[in-house]
Write a protein that holds these residues in place. Sequence first.
Motif, PDB file in Angstrom:
ATOM      1  N   LEU A 122      23.890  33.627   0.114  1.00 28.93           N
ATOM      2  CA  LEU A 122      24.729  33.555  -0.929  1.00 28.93           C
ATOM      3  C   LEU A 122      24.320  33.771  -2.324  1.00 28.93           C
ATOM      4  O   LEU A 122      25.364  34.223  -3.093  1.00 28.93           O
ATOM      5  N   LYS A 123      23.358  33.709  -2.348  1.00 30.10           N
ATOM      6  CA  LYS A 123      22.615  34.129  -4.119  1.00 30.10           C
ATOM      7  C   LYS A 123      22.726  35.635  -4.089  1.00 30.10           C
ATOM      8  O   LYS A 123      23.341  36.186  -5.174  1.00 30.10           O
ATOM      9  N   LYS A 124      22.555  36.193  -3.168  1.00 33.14           N
ATOM     10  CA  LYS A 124      22.595  37.716  -2.882  1.00 33.14           C
ATOM     11  C   LYS A 124      24.207  38.098  -3.046  1.00 33.14           C
ATOM     12  O   LYS A 124      24.639  39.017  -3.703  1.00 33.14           O
ATOM     13  N   ASP A 172      26.615  36.227  -4.643  1.00 33.00           N
ATOM     14  CA  ASP A 172      27.185  35.919  -5.803  1.00 33.00           C
ATOM     15  C   ASP A 172      27.337  36.867  -7.006  1.00 33.00           C
ATOM     16  O   ASP A 172      28.182  37.131  -7.541  1.00 33.00           O
ATOM     17  N   PRO A 173      26.178  37.682  -7.181  1.00 30.76           N
ATOM     18  CA  PRO A 173      26.191  38.623  -8.310  1.00 30.76           C
ATOM     19  C   PRO A 173      27.136  39.800  -7.613  1.00 30.76           C
ATOM     20  O   PRO A 173      27.835  40.490  -8.391  1.00 30.76           O
ATOM     21  N   GLN A 181      29.685  39.253  -6.000  1.00 37.90           N
ATOM     22  CA  GLN A 181      31.008  38.867  -6.192  1.00 37.90           C
ATOM     23  C   GLN A 181      31.320  38.786  -7.545  1.00 37.90           C
ATOM     24  O   GLN A 181      32.720  39.114  -8.008  1.00 37.90           O
ATOM     25  N   GLN A 182      30.438  38.573  -8.500  1.00 38.62           N
ATOM     26  CA  GLN A 182      30.648  38.597  -9.964  1.00 38.62           C
ATOM     27  C   GLN A 182      31.036  40.088 -10.361  1.00 38.62           C
ATOM     28  O   GLN A 182      32.033  40.470 -11.275  1.00 38.62           O
TER      29      GLN A 182
END
Length: 137
Positions: free
Chosen positions: A113-115, A117-118, A120-121
Amino acid sequence: GSGPSPAQRSSVVSAGSALPPPPNLGSGNASVPSAGNNGSGTYPMRMAQSMTIDEMRHLHRRALQEAEAKRTELRLVLASRYRELVGSSDEVLRMKDRAKELHELVHALPDLLKKLDPAQQLQASSSSIVEETKEDA
């Protein structure tokens, strides 16, 4: 007494049961084997007195056959249960492997999910740029 006659002995076998009636263990001591009596009232002695040698041999053979049949039946039941046990243990091992895989995937989710998130941003900012250019045009 002199025991039953040969006709009486054969009727014991032909009556459906090759054995004389079992001892009545609940009433009195006469049929219960003990060291005090000379064995004349015991079940084996009464059986020996009521049967011929051939009848005893037949009874012995039948008892051995029945015992062997029971041993065979027991072996088959045990083999069947053993196969069931092995199958169950194999299934438990497969379940353990699947549970371990699932555990690893669940614990890997936060990093994934952390990977994401950027990414998606970046995707959100690029889509807003595309919208702004469409609005400008």
